[in-house]
Write an enzyme that holds these catalytic residues in place. Structure first.
Site, mmCIF file in Angstrom:
data_model
loop_
_atom_site.group_PDB
_atom_site.id
_atom_site.type_symbol
_atom_site.label_atom_id
_atom_site.label_comp_id
_atom_site.label_asym_id
_atom_site.label_seq_id
_atom_site.Cartn_x
_atom_site.Cartn_y
_atom_site.Cartn_z
ATOM 1 N N HIS A 56 0.847 -1.202 0.000
ATOM 2 C CA HIS A 56 0.000 0.000 0.000
ATOM 3 C C HIS A 56 0.877 1.245 0.000
ATOM 4 O O HIS A 56 2.108 1.143 0.113
ATOM 5 C CB HIS A 56 -0.998 -0.003 1.158
ATOM 6 C CG HIS A 56 -0.418 0.077 2.533
ATOM 7 N ND1 HIS A 56 0.402 -0.893 3.058
ATOM 8 C CD2 HIS A 56 -0.556 1.015 3.519
ATOM 9 C CE1 HIS A 56 0.738 -0.583 4.299
ATOM 10 N NE2 HIS A 56 0.183 0.582 4.603
ATOM 11 N N HIS A 58 1.299 4.004 1.980
ATOM 12 C CA HIS A 58 1.782 4.774 3.120
ATOM 13 C C HIS A 58 3.305 4.888 3.106
ATOM 14 O O HIS A 58 4.016 3.934 2.780
ATOM 15 C CB HIS A 58 1.306 4.156 4.429
ATOM 16 C CG HIS A 58 -0.132 4.458 4.731
ATOM 17 N ND1 HIS A 58 -0.854 3.784 5.704
ATOM 18 C CD2 HIS A 58 -0.987 5.385 4.210
ATOM 19 C CE1 HIS A 58 -2.094 4.271 5.749
ATOM 20 N NE2 HIS A 58 -2.192 5.239 4.854
ATOM 21 N N ASP A 60 5.636 4.875 5.269
ATOM 22 C CA ASP A 60 6.483 3.944 6.012
ATOM 23 C C ASP A 60 6.524 2.556 5.389
ATOM 24 O O ASP A 60 7.126 1.632 5.961
ATOM 25 C CB ASP A 60 6.052 3.867 7.485
ATOM 26 C CG ASP A 60 4.640 3.331 7.680
ATOM 27 O OD1 ASP A 60 3.811 3.483 6.758
ATOM 28 O OD2 ASP A 60 4.355 2.772 8.758
ATOM 29 N N HIS A 61 5.943 2.410 4.200
ATOM 30 C CA HIS A 61 6.053 1.155 3.447
ATOM 31 C C HIS A 61 6.698 1.350 2.079
ATOM 32 O O HIS A 61 6.976 0.350 1.400
ATOM 33 C CB HIS A 61 4.672 0.511 3.291
ATOM 34 C CG HIS A 61 4.130 0.009 4.596
ATOM 35 N ND1 HIS A 61 4.176 -1.305 4.973
ATOM 36 C CD2 HIS A 61 3.557 0.675 5.627
ATOM 37 C CE1 HIS A 61 3.646 -1.436 6.189
ATOM 38 N NE2 HIS A 61 3.260 -0.250 6.600
ATOM 39 N N HIS A 114 -7.661 -0.797 5.799
ATOM 40 C CA HIS A 114 -6.676 0.152 6.329
ATOM 41 C C HIS A 114 -6.508 1.287 5.323
ATOM 42 O O HIS A 114 -6.560 2.464 5.675
ATOM 43 C CB HIS A 114 -5.357 -0.578 6.562
ATOM 44 C CG HIS A 114 -4.231 0.284 7.023
ATOM 45 N ND1 HIS A 114 -4.226 0.928 8.232
ATOM 46 C CD2 HIS A 114 -3.039 0.579 6.438
ATOM 47 C CE1 HIS A 114 -3.091 1.593 8.375
ATOM 48 N NE2 HIS A 114 -2.359 1.390 7.299
ATOM 49 N N ASP A 133 -0.421 -4.093 6.729
ATOM 50 C CA ASP A 133 -1.261 -3.447 7.746
ATOM 51 C C ASP A 133 -2.727 -3.856 7.644
ATOM 52 O O ASP A 133 -3.617 -3.122 8.083
ATOM 53 C CB ASP A 133 -1.139 -1.926 7.638
ATOM 54 C CG ASP A 133 0.260 -1.437 7.983
ATOM 55 O OD1 ASP A 133 1.129 -2.273 8.316
ATOM 56 O OD2 ASP A 133 0.499 -0.217 7.910
ATOM 57 N N HIS A 171 4.296 -4.542 11.245
ATOM 58 C CA HIS A 171 4.725 -3.720 12.387
ATOM 59 C C HIS A 171 4.910 -4.544 13.647
ATOM 60 O O HIS A 171 4.267 -5.582 13.831
ATOM 61 C CB HIS A 171 3.684 -2.632 12.687
ATOM 62 C CG HIS A 171 3.618 -1.553 11.664
ATOM 63 N ND1 HIS A 171 4.450 -0.449 11.686
ATOM 64 C CD2 HIS A 171 2.820 -1.396 10.581
ATOM 65 C CE1 HIS A 171 4.161 0.345 10.665
ATOM 66 N NE2 HIS A 171 3.173 -0.217 9.967
#
Length: 255
Positions: A56, A58, A60-61, A114, A133, A171
């Site tokens: 996805h 985001h 932080d990915h 999410h 996530d 995570h």
């Protein structure tokens, strides 16, 4: 041979994963929270990165992707539905499509909730699913974009995979998730045992990811909205599981 899968801790609480096919030498990277640890893991093993699988959009990915691609000529795969906000893709995929790592085939699953357009990658021969996530260890991602019924449908797809499927999620949230899960099922012996194991692992600075689907089904409250005792515990006996899930998710948001 099954894929060799390496968990790579990134940032403060993210995970990336390397999936390596020993026969062909192909290596896929699932998500790119930061470049440094991933490049080190590849270098330490002498692996060549051939593709990147993005779950996805985001930051932080995906935020380490440019630096990784500067060192490795790898193809980038991500969701067609998320293409407008992902880094540039070489291949856009949707549910029902497949990806290959060496000779092994992985199946794309839409797990929106999410985010809308979130995907997971299931490699049945290696008994592995990369969920980022969506389904997480003892939890699930917060509903930033999707709805509770949408996320329940996504989790139900993942819950239908075989018990021995290993769940590689994005995570290190498991300790906090366990504390919340205990408020839903304080008398669940499997959960009590798991929370104890998590405490020991974290005290030793060991990861709690991956887990197994069997373990998630027996302890993760977000997969247990169909269980009568869980429904009763949140005051929704006999309710639609999506409604029960929504109540559990709402309680977690306030926890």
């Amino acid at each position: 041979m099954p894929l060799e899968i390496v968990t790579v801790p990134c940032l403060s609480d993210n995970y990336a994963f390397l999936a390596h096919d020993p026969d062909s030498g192909d290596t896929a990277l699932v998500d790119v929270p930061e470049a440094g640890p991933i490049l080190s893991a590849l270098s330490d093993r002498g692996w060549r990165l051939t593709q990147v699988l993005l779950t996805h959009h985001h930051a932080d990915h995906v935020q380490g992707l440019e630096e990784v691609l500067a060192r490795h000529d790898a193809r980038v795969v991500g969701a067609a539905a998320d293409r407008h906000r992902l880094p540039a893709l070489d291949t856009a995929v949707a549910e029902g499509d497949t990806v290959k790592i060496g000779a092994e085939t992985g199946h794309v699953i839409d797990v929106s909730g999410h985010t809308v357009g979130h995907i997971a990658f299931h490699f049945p021969d290696s008994k592995a699913v990369f969920t980022a996530d969506s389904l997480m260890a003892l939890g699930c991602g917060r509903l930033f974009e999707g709805t509770a019924p949408q996320m329940w449908e996504s989790l139900s797809k993942l819950a239908a995979l075989p018990d021995d499927t290993v769940v590689y999620s994005g995570h290190e949230y498991t300790k906090a998730n366990g504390a919340f899960a205990m408020t839903i099922e304080p008398d669940n012996p499997d959960l009590i045992s798991r929370v104890r194991d998590i405490a020991e692992k974290r005290a030793a600075n060991q990861p709690t990811v991956p887990s197994t689907l069997a373990l998630e089904r027996s302890t993760n409250p977000f997969l247990r909205a169909i269980v009568p005792s869980v429904q009763a515990g949140v005051g929704l006996s006999g309710a639609d599981p999506a409604e029960v899930f929504a109540e559990i998710r709402s309680r977690k948001d306030r926890f």
